[in-house]
Design a protein around this motif. Structure first.
Motif, PDB file in Angstrom:
ATOM      1  N   LYS A   9       0.816  -1.212   0.000  1.00  0.00           N
ATOM      2  CA  LYS A   9       0.000   0.000   0.000  1.00  0.00           C
ATOM      3  C   LYS A   9       0.854   1.268   0.000  1.00  0.00           C
ATOM      4  CE  LYS A   9      -3.119   2.620   2.978  1.00  0.00           C
ATOM      5  NZ  LYS A   9      -2.205   3.762   2.917  1.00  0.00           N
TER       6      LYS A   9
ATOM      7  N   THR B 184      -6.743   5.107   1.316  1.00  0.00           N
ATOM      8  CA  THR B 184      -7.349   4.355   2.408  1.00  0.00           C
ATOM      9  C   THR B 184      -7.324   2.867   2.079  1.00  0.00           C
ATOM     10  OG1 THR B 184      -9.598   4.410   1.505  1.00  0.00           O
ATOM     11  CG2 THR B 184      -8.906   6.284   2.880  1.00  0.00           C
ATOM     12  N   SER B 185      -7.444   2.054   3.118  1.00  0.00           N
ATOM     13  CA  SER B 185      -7.485   0.602   2.921  1.00  0.00           C
ATOM     14  C   SER B 185      -8.713   0.202   2.110  1.00  0.00           C
ATOM     15  CB  SER B 185      -7.499  -0.101   4.286  1.00  0.00           C
ATOM     16  OG  SER B 185      -6.314   0.195   5.013  1.00  0.00           O
ATOM     17  N   THR B 186      -9.833   0.876   2.360  1.00  0.00           N
ATOM     18  CA  THR B 186     -11.060   0.580   1.615  1.00  0.00           C
ATOM     19  C   THR B 186     -10.886   0.885   0.136  1.00  0.00           C
ATOM     20  OG1 THR B 186     -12.439   1.026   3.552  1.00  0.00           O
ATOM     21  CG2 THR B 186     -13.514   1.133   1.403  1.00  0.00           C
TER      22      THR B 186
ATOM     23  N   THR C 187      -6.766  -2.905   8.831  1.00  0.00           N
ATOM     24  CA  THR C 187      -6.693  -1.564   8.256  1.00  0.00           C
ATOM     25  C   THR C 187      -5.336  -0.920   8.485  1.00  0.00           C
ATOM     26  OG1 THR C 187      -9.065  -1.266   8.652  1.00  0.00           O
ATOM     27  CG2 THR C 187      -7.774   0.725   8.295  1.00  0.00           C
TER      28      THR C 187
ATOM     29  N   ASP D 110      -3.688   3.077   8.317  1.00  0.00           N
ATOM     30  CA  ASP D 110      -4.035   4.491   8.189  1.00  0.00           C
ATOM     31  C   ASP D 110      -3.724   4.969   6.777  1.00  0.00           C
ATOM     32  OD1 ASP D 110      -4.830   4.647  10.832  1.00  0.00           O
ATOM     33  OD2 ASP D 110      -2.884   5.334  11.555  1.00  0.00           O
ATOM     34  N   PRO D 111      -4.449   5.969   6.280  1.00  0.00           N
ATOM     35  CA  PRO D 111      -4.224   6.455   4.910  1.00  0.00           C
ATOM     36  C   PRO D 111      -2.772   6.785   4.579  1.00  0.00           C
ATOM     37  CG  PRO D 111      -6.235   7.398   5.773  1.00  0.00           C
ATOM     38  CD  PRO D 111      -5.601   6.649   6.911  1.00  0.00           C
ATOM     39  N   GLU D 112      -2.041   7.390   5.520  1.00  0.00           N
ATOM     40  CA  GLU D 112      -0.664   7.784   5.225  1.00  0.00           C
ATOM     41  C   GLU D 112       0.354   6.679   5.490  1.00  0.00           C
ATOM     42  OE1 GLU D 112       0.218  10.518   3.581  1.00  0.00           O
ATOM     43  OE2 GLU D 112      -1.949  10.783   3.449  1.00  0.00           O
TER      44      GLU D 112
ATOM     45  N   TYR E   8     -13.332   8.731  15.399  1.00  0.00           N
ATOM     46  CA  TYR E   8     -12.772   9.808  14.576  1.00  0.00           C
ATOM     47  C   TYR E   8     -13.843  10.798  14.135  1.00  0.00           C
ATOM     48  CZ  TYR E   8     -14.195   6.907  10.521  1.00  0.00           C
ATOM     49  OH  TYR E   8     -14.894   6.158   9.610  1.00  0.00           O
TER      50      TYR E   8
END
Length: 308
Positions: A18, A23-25, A45, A47-49, A136
């Motif tokens: 990744k 995002t994971s989704t 999951t 995190d996005p970053e 969140y």
């Protein structure tokens, strides 16, 4: 009548390396689209970053997701010393600062309190549910929550580099449900200097390694061509941490129909969870009781012609 889901009946694992910023989704959706898969999900999951291993389960492999989620995982991450943020990573706002900078020896000594069975409070910006709503979302509305501490097993936490006085790079191996951001936050507090995660990479998760992962660029380039099938890892990889028992030919149909059946096993005790195979392919997961397996999950990837 339920609408039939479109796509291919394809089963196995696709390990994705990744990139930051997704995002994971979004990765799961991209893989499902690129491989025209009927069903897909991920095992843990990021995190996005964050970057690194995101294991995508396709088809029947989704039934093995819990076993990868429960497996040990390893992370390499850099902590920014001297600053705390409201998200416990570099994406948030700085909420506290300190001029204190601990020595390498002080950091190494402090790491010991984060090894073994520890209690960890999730970040305010996390997917933990509070009164049915993600934390969140509440945090984005400015609500500060009193999140309950959760137990985490940390196998190892090592000091690996000190690029400069403001940063330290660590490696952690831990169990299910760990928040690296919480480790950075709590380490900063323990050292009296604050801290947050600057960079984070998951290097492996159970049997899957980042170095074996497919890039998003490759997924885009080979989308809809069938070429990505070559990267698939058999669904049995998700069962690596369970003991394997061999299935008799006459037992295959019984197990797949959810009924108990004889299996060949060694060194298993009554009540152990295991998985049954026939000719190396997964038939079921279940509980072993006195020479019989009582299935809890069954797999449909084995063709009847392969059993005859």
């Amino acid at each position: 009548m339920a609408r039939k889901r479109k796509g291919r009946d394809i089963s196995g694992w696709l390990v994705v390396d990744k990139p930051a910023g997704m995002t994971s989704t979004a990765i799961v959706n991209k893989v499902r689209w690129a491989m025209d898969a009927k069903k897909a999900g991920h095992a843990g999951t990021l995190d996005p970053e964050a970057t690194g291993v995101l294991a995508i389960a396709l088809g029947e492999a989704t039934k093995t997701v819990p076993y990868i989620t429960d497996a040990l995982k390893a992370y390499t991450f850099t902590v920014r010393l001297g600053q705390a943020t409201n998200t416990d990573d570099a994406e948030g706002e700085v909420i506290a600062e300190s001029d204190a900078r601990p020595s390498d020896d002080e950091i190494k000594q402090a790491l010991g309190q984060f090894v073994g069975d520890i209690m960890q409070v999730p970040p305010q910006f996390s997917a933990v549910k509070i009164d049915g709503e993600r934390a969140y979302k509440k945090a984005r509305d400015g609500e500060e929550m009193d999140l309950a501490a959760r137990q985490l097993w940390v196998e190892e936490l090592l000091h690996v580099d000190r690029p400069d006085p403001d940063h330290v790079t660590l490696e952690m191996t831990c169990g299910k449900g760990g928040y690296v951001r919480s480790i950075a936050r709590d380490l900063g507090k323990a050292l009296g200097c604050f801290g947050h995660v600057r960079e984070l990479r998951r290097t492996w998760s159970g049997p899957f390694k980042a170095e074996d992962g497919v890039s998003v660029e490759t997924i885009d380039a080979q989308a809809k061509t069938g070429a990505l099938d070559a990267y698939l890892v058999p669904l049995e990889a998700g069962l690596e941490d369970l003991p394997e028992v061999r299935c008799l030919q006459d037992s295959v149909a019984k197990l797949r129909n959810g009924n108990a059946a004889p299996v060949i096993a060694s060194e298993l005790e009554f009540g152990d969870e295991c998985w049954a195979s026939y000719d190396g392919k997964a038939v079921a997961v279940g509980i072993y009781r006195g020479g019989m397996m009582h299935p809890s999950r069954v797999f449909t990837t084995l063709d009847q012609s392969e059993v005859l």
